[in-house]
Scaffold this motif. Structure first.
Motif, PDB file in Angstrom:
ATOM      1  N   LEU A 233       0.816  -1.214   0.000  1.00  0.00           N
ATOM      2  CA  LEU A 233       0.000   0.000   0.000  1.00  0.00           C
ATOM      3  C   LEU A 233       0.848   1.262   0.000  1.00  0.00           C
ATOM      4  O   LEU A 233       0.368   2.339  -0.380  1.00  0.00           O
ATOM      5  CB  LEU A 233      -0.920   0.012   1.228  1.00  0.00           C
ATOM      6  CG  LEU A 233      -2.094  -0.971   1.183  1.00  0.00           C
ATOM      7  CD1 LEU A 233      -2.739  -1.106   2.553  1.00  0.00           C
ATOM      8  CD2 LEU A 233      -3.125  -0.523   0.154  1.00  0.00           C
ATOM      9  N   ARG A 234       2.100   1.154   0.410  1.00  0.00           N
ATOM     10  CA  ARG A 234       2.997   2.301   0.414  1.00  0.00           C
ATOM     11  C   ARG A 234       3.702   2.505  -0.922  1.00  0.00           C
ATOM     12  O   ARG A 234       4.466   3.451  -1.082  1.00  0.00           O
ATOM     13  CB  ARG A 234       4.056   2.128   1.519  1.00  0.00           C
ATOM     14  CG  ARG A 234       3.523   2.257   2.924  1.00  0.00           C
ATOM     15  CD  ARG A 234       3.042   3.662   3.186  1.00  0.00           C
ATOM     16  NE  ARG A 234       2.644   3.873   4.577  1.00  0.00           N
ATOM     17  CZ  ARG A 234       2.220   5.026   5.060  1.00  0.00           C
ATOM     18  NH1 ARG A 234       2.116   6.067   4.258  1.00  0.00           N
ATOM     19  NH2 ARG A 234       1.863   5.139   6.326  1.00  0.00           N
ATOM     20  N   SER A 235       3.428   1.617  -1.878  1.00  0.00           N
ATOM     21  CA  SER A 235       4.161   1.730  -3.146  1.00  0.00           C
ATOM     22  C   SER A 235       3.265   1.695  -4.380  1.00  0.00           C
ATOM     23  O   SER A 235       3.643   2.230  -5.422  1.00  0.00           O
ATOM     24  CB  SER A 235       5.211   0.621  -3.250  1.00  0.00           C
ATOM     25  OG  SER A 235       4.588  -0.650  -3.137  1.00  0.00           O
TER      26      SER A 235
ATOM     27  N   PRO B 101      -1.087   1.718  -6.009  1.00  0.00           N
ATOM     28  CA  PRO B 101      -2.444   2.182  -5.676  1.00  0.00           C
ATOM     29  C   PRO B 101      -3.253   1.134  -4.915  1.00  0.00           C
ATOM     30  O   PRO B 101      -3.003  -0.072  -4.998  1.00  0.00           O
ATOM     31  CB  PRO B 101      -3.064   2.475  -7.049  1.00  0.00           C
ATOM     32  CG  PRO B 101      -1.915   2.706  -7.960  1.00  0.00           C
ATOM     33  CD  PRO B 101      -0.823   1.813  -7.461  1.00  0.00           C
ATOM     34  N   ILE B 102      -4.274   1.632  -4.197  1.00  0.00           N
ATOM     35  CA  ILE B 102      -5.127   0.751  -3.405  1.00  0.00           C
ATOM     36  C   ILE B 102      -5.864  -0.240  -4.291  1.00  0.00           C
ATOM     37  O   ILE B 102      -6.060  -1.406  -3.914  1.00  0.00           O
ATOM     38  CB  ILE B 102      -6.124   1.578  -2.570  1.00  0.00           C
ATOM     39  CG1 ILE B 102      -5.385   2.359  -1.486  1.00  0.00           C
ATOM     40  CG2 ILE B 102      -7.174   0.693  -1.923  1.00  0.00           C
ATOM     41  CD1 ILE B 102      -6.282   3.245  -0.639  1.00  0.00           C
TER      42      ILE B 102
ATOM     43  N   THR C 193       2.124   4.663  -9.695  1.00  0.00           N
ATOM     44  CA  THR C 193       2.674   4.671  -8.347  1.00  0.00           C
ATOM     45  C   THR C 193       1.592   5.070  -7.354  1.00  0.00           C
ATOM     46  O   THR C 193       0.491   5.481  -7.725  1.00  0.00           O
ATOM     47  CB  THR C 193       3.841   5.662  -8.247  1.00  0.00           C
ATOM     48  OG1 THR C 193       3.379   6.966  -8.622  1.00  0.00           O
ATOM     49  CG2 THR C 193       4.974   5.240  -9.174  1.00  0.00           C
ATOM     50  N   GLU C 194       1.921   4.963  -6.097  1.00  0.00           N
ATOM     51  CA  GLU C 194       0.981   5.337  -5.039  1.00  0.00           C
ATOM     52  C   GLU C 194       0.632   6.809  -5.154  1.00  0.00           C
ATOM     53  O   GLU C 194       1.485   7.656  -5.428  1.00  0.00           O
ATOM     54  CB  GLU C 194       1.622   5.069  -3.675  1.00  0.00           C
ATOM     55  CG  GLU C 194       0.837   5.597  -2.493  1.00  0.00           C
ATOM     56  CD  GLU C 194       1.711   5.752  -1.268  1.00  0.00           C
ATOM     57  OE1 GLU C 194       1.152   6.039  -0.191  1.00  0.00           O
ATOM     58  OE2 GLU C 194       2.928   5.590  -1.387  1.00  0.00           O
TER      59      GLU C 194
ATOM     60  N   ARG D 180      -2.957   4.241   4.367  1.00  0.00           N
ATOM     61  CA  ARG D 180      -2.553   5.383   3.558  1.00  0.00           C
ATOM     62  C   ARG D 180      -2.769   6.717   4.268  1.00  0.00           C
ATOM     63  O   ARG D 180      -2.118   7.709   3.940  1.00  0.00           O
ATOM     64  CB  ARG D 180      -3.339   5.360   2.248  1.00  0.00           C
ATOM     65  CG  ARG D 180      -2.959   4.230   1.305  1.00  0.00           C
ATOM     66  CD  ARG D 180      -1.689   4.563   0.536  1.00  0.00           C
ATOM     67  NE  ARG D 180      -1.913   5.743  -0.283  1.00  0.00           N
ATOM     68  CZ  ARG D 180      -2.461   5.708  -1.503  1.00  0.00           C
ATOM     69  NH1 ARG D 180      -2.830   4.539  -2.032  1.00  0.00           N
ATOM     70  NH2 ARG D 180      -2.638   6.815  -2.185  1.00  0.00           N
TER      71      ARG D 180
ATOM     72  N   GLY E 216      -9.375   5.486  -3.028  1.00  0.00           N
ATOM     73  CA  GLY E 216      -8.016   5.771  -3.493  1.00  0.00           C
ATOM     74  C   GLY E 216      -7.991   6.639  -4.736  1.00  0.00           C
ATOM     75  O   GLY E 216      -7.156   7.547  -4.856  1.00  0.00           O
TER      76      GLY E 216
ATOM     77  N   ASP F 164      -4.791   8.130  -6.489  1.00  0.00           N
ATOM     78  CA  ASP F 164      -4.295   6.943  -7.202  1.00  0.00           C
ATOM     79  C   ASP F 164      -4.606   7.065  -8.692  1.00  0.00           C
ATOM     80  O   ASP F 164      -5.738   7.364  -9.083  1.00  0.00           O
ATOM     81  CB  ASP F 164      -4.939   5.665  -6.644  1.00  0.00           C
ATOM     82  CG  ASP F 164      -4.417   5.320  -5.263  1.00  0.00           C
ATOM     83  OD1 ASP F 164      -3.393   5.889  -4.851  1.00  0.00           O
ATOM     84  OD2 ASP F 164      -5.045   4.470  -4.592  1.00  0.00           O
TER      85      ASP F 164
END
Length: 328
Positions: A65-67, A69-70, A120-121, A176, A234, A240
């Motif tokens: 989730l840190r890298s 999208p949801i 990316t996130e 997030r 997201g 996102d």
């Protein structure tokens, strides 16, 4: 994306073990969501191993989730049902049909599309009200569980499954929304409490849903609850996005992966014990039939021969009916 897929492997394997352990736990006395069920399930080694895999999967989920999208993480987690299907076919000796193997392939194809299209996130943090909204949804999950636990088995499984999915969705979004782990800031962030409450409520509801009712229905509700809502949050509030020009591929991959997961929703349910053959007489019915036959024979044995009273003296007794044994 690799962390999300590894998390799906952990969750998919854990679901088989936890479903079997929940069914093996002693049933409670109430009809609602049984909070003590977790304590009884903890006596099962399979549930403990499943919890360990869930813990590892959660760490990998946070990294994912840190890298990315949801929506990509949610689709990967829904794809854990494909892992569950394969594990169930090996461990529980559940046979997959050709259509179900095809559904596993569909899930993999959807994830491949998402992997190619996802960006990316997102860098958005969302409005402050979003954090409080997540906490409110987590509380609502507990209320839904308390009310849905008293429904009949089939709607109960669907409601508890949807509630568990919503709880896990709260966890995805809350990860997030926690933008700082500094001690003064993190404890003042409502998203932290939403994460803890949503995750705990989701585990409670899912365990209760797996113990009684259709696991297929519960798992389908879980997949829907943990994918669609968080993906929309997201995209709308957290920024996102997909790679340039590949929005259509991301949408297609998301829909394909979730649809394939729903087709595999029956997995995670331990095989039921073999039932008695249909043509075998029920023991209770057989006992009643024997009692009826014995009572009839007894009445016949006790019935007096009225013919002897009306026979003239010296007349020999009448011969027995044809087909009977004279010695009886």
């Amino acid at each position: 994306m690799m962390c999300a897929l590894a998390s799906a492997v952990c969750y998919g394997t854990a679901s088989v073990l936890q479903a079997a352990a929940a069914r093996a736990a002693e049933p409670g006395t109430g009809s609602g969501v049984d909070a003590a069920l977790l304590l009884r399930a903890l006596r099962q080694w399979r549930y403990l191993v499943g919890l360990a895999l869930d813990g590892l999967g959660f760490v990998l989920q946070i990294l994912a989730l840190r890298s990315i999208p949801i929506y990509a993480v949610g689709a990967a987690l829904a794809a854990s049902l494909a892992v569950t299907a394969v594990v169930a076919s090996r461990v529980l000796r559940v046979r997959l049909s050709g259509r179900e193997w095809g559904a596993v392939g569909v899930v993999c194809a959807g994830l491949a599309m998402l992997g190619l299209a996802s960006g990316t996130e997102g860098s958005g943090t969302g409005p402050p009200a979003l954090r409080w909204s997540m906490l409110g949804i987590a509380l609502a999950v507990l209320v839904v569980g308390a009310l849905g636990g008293h429904l009949p088995d089939r709607p109960r499984a669907l409601v508890l499954g949807l509630g568990a999915g919503a709880g896990f969705g709260v966890v995805e979004v809350s990860v997030r929304l926690i933008d700082s782990l500094a001690v003064p800031a993190v404890f003042g962030n409502p998203a932290l409490y939403a994460l803890l409450l949503g995750g705990g409520a989701a585990f409670l509801l899912l365990t209760s849903a797996l113990q009684r009712g259709s696991v297929t229905v519960a798992t389908a509700g879980l997949v829907i609850g943990e994918t669609i809502g968080p993906a929309l949050v997201g995209v709308v509030w957290l920024g996102d996005r997909t790679r340039e020009g590949l929005e259509w591929l991301a949408i297609t991959g998301f829909v394909v992966a979730v649809a394939g997961a729903l087709a595999l929703a029956r997995f995670g349910e331990p095989p039921a014990g073999a039932s008695a053959p249909k043509d075998r007489e029920h023991p209770k019915d057989s006992g009643h039939a024997n009692d009826n036959r014995q009572a009839k024979d007894s009445r016949q044995a006790k019935a007096p021969d009225t013919r002897a009273a009306h026979r003239p003296a010296g007349e020999p007794p009448a011969p027995p009916p044809s087909g009977t044994n004279p010695s009886r």
